[in-house]
Design an enzyme around this catalytic site. Structure first.
Site, PDB file in Angstrom:
ATOM      1  N   GLY A  54       0.814  -1.214   0.000  1.00 31.58           N
ATOM      2  CA  GLY A  54       0.000   0.000   0.000  1.00 31.58           C
ATOM      3  C   GLY A  54       0.839   1.253   0.000  1.00 31.58           C
ATOM      4  O   GLY A  54       0.611   2.172   0.785  1.00 31.58           O
ATOM      5  N   SER A  55       1.809   1.323  -0.915  1.00 32.46           N
ATOM      6  CA  SER A  55       2.790   2.414  -0.853  1.00 32.46           C
ATOM      7  C   SER A  55       2.630   3.466  -1.948  1.00 32.46           C
ATOM      8  O   SER A  55       3.573   4.187  -2.270  1.00 32.46           O
ATOM      9  CB  SER A  55       4.214   1.843  -0.895  1.00 32.46           C
ATOM     10  OG  SER A  55       4.365   0.870  -1.902  1.00 32.46           O
ATOM     11  N   THR A  56       1.439   3.590  -2.513  1.00 29.83           N
ATOM     12  CA  THR A  56       1.229   4.627  -3.514  1.00 29.83           C
ATOM     13  C   THR A  56       0.717   5.930  -2.905  1.00 29.83           C
ATOM     14  O   THR A  56       0.611   6.937  -3.609  1.00 29.83           O
ATOM     15  CB  THR A  56       0.240   4.163  -4.605  1.00 29.83           C
ATOM     16  OG1 THR A  56      -1.005   3.800  -3.998  1.00 29.83           O
ATOM     17  CG2 THR A  56       0.815   2.972  -5.373  1.00 29.83           C
ATOM     18  N   TYR A  64     -12.479  -2.198  12.143  1.00 29.07           N
ATOM     19  CA  TYR A  64     -11.095  -1.775  11.918  1.00 29.07           C
ATOM     20  C   TYR A  64     -10.258  -1.990  13.177  1.00 29.07           C
ATOM     21  O   TYR A  64      -9.161  -2.555  13.121  1.00 29.07           O
ATOM     22  CB  TYR A  64     -11.087  -0.306  11.506  1.00 29.07           C
ATOM     23  CG  TYR A  64      -9.720   0.335  11.408  1.00 29.07           C
ATOM     24  CD1 TYR A  64      -8.900   0.112  10.315  1.00 29.07           C
ATOM     25  CD2 TYR A  64      -9.256   1.196  12.415  1.00 29.07           C
ATOM     26  CE1 TYR A  64      -7.654   0.713  10.210  1.00 29.07           C
ATOM     27  CE2 TYR A  64      -8.018   1.804  12.321  1.00 29.07           C
ATOM     28  CZ  TYR A  64      -7.216   1.560  11.218  1.00 29.07           C
ATOM     29  OH  TYR A  64      -5.983   2.165  11.123  1.00 29.07           O
TER      30      TYR A  64
END
Length: 264
Positions: A14-16, A154
């Site tokens: 999830g590094s965008t 969550y």
């Protein structure tokens, strides 16, 4: 400070954008070869080019994949069978009332926030142990230890990451492999910034003023009275991944801006 990570290889899920992108940037600053991950290939390429332009000597690789999909995970493992650092950052969140969280939602959060990270860890941990060096880092949340009640689905998954990290750490005994968790507090992601701007869209205020007003109205328990910047978490993550942090073993590391009111 040189973190002693030059030439290491890291996968940041999830590094965008957000925290994941900030961690990727900070690792790249240290000469780490970073595998950029996201579901959208074009977005991954955009981030690679952006970071590469800032740090041309760093190797950035395309690791585009939906990591919840077993087939895409397997393809990623085949393409990149060995890494030194695994940052399990990918996750989803949404404010929901408990009554609206049905079994489908529970399963989606469990699959995305826990099982995908566990699958990556299970694949890469043996190689790290064999090489006697590795860093596995889960990105949790202050919700893991102080659920607000606004997103139970969550909070549960983030608490599970703390337990998983502690359990896995036992497997690294006597080695230079570590497994830890960082618990950020409210962070200024792109989405959060848009929300704040929207709340005060008609006000003649600087963003700093809007942020301060938003914090006072919605998060008065924060002791820094501002959102944590992703780069701050990125720098902490980089240190925890360095050889200088080998004494952190199974540690839940808080960076919550004083949100959690307890001493442990």
């Amino acid at each position: 400070m040189d973190m002693g990570l030059n030439g290491k290889t890291a996968l940041v899920t999830g590094s965008t954008k957000g925290i994941g992108k900030a961690i990727a940037v900070e690792l790249a600053k240290e000469g780490v070869n970073v595998l950029i991950n996201g579901r959208n290939n074009e977005e991954v390429e955009r981030v690679i080019n952006e970071i590469k332009s800032a740090f041309p000597d760093t190797t950035l690789l395309n690791a585009a994949a939906d990591l919840v999909d077993m087939g895409q995970r397997e393809a990623l493992f085949e393409k990149y069978p060995s890494i030194d650092i695994l940052i399990n950052n990918m996750g989803i969140y949404e404010i929901m009332s408990y009554e609206d969280v049905d079994d489908e939602v529970w399963n989606k959060y469990f699959q995305t926030n826990v099982l995908a990270a566990n699958a990556l860890t299970k694949f890469y941990l043996p190689g790290m142990l064999k090489n006697d060096f590795g860093r596995i880092l889960f990105i949790a949340s202050e919700e893991a230890v102080m659920p607000s009640g606004q997103m139970p689905q969550y909070a549960m998954t983030k608490s599970m990451l703390l337990s998983l990290s502690r359990s896995l750490s036992h497997l690294t005994k006597g080695t230079e492999v570590t497994v830890n968790t960082i618990m950020p507090g409210p962070t200024l992601s792109e989405n959060v910034q848009q929300i704040i701007e929207g709340v005060y869209a008609d006000e003649q205020m600087t963003f700093t003023q809007k942020e301060k007003a938003f914090m006072a109205a919605n998060l008065p328990q924060s002791e820094i009275q501002r959102f944590i910047r992703p780069s701050e978490i990125g720098r902490l993550a980089t240190f925890v991944c360095s050889p200088y942090a080998s004494a952190f073993k199974g540690s839940p590391i808080r960076m919550d801006g004083g949100m959690v009111p307890t001493i442990i």
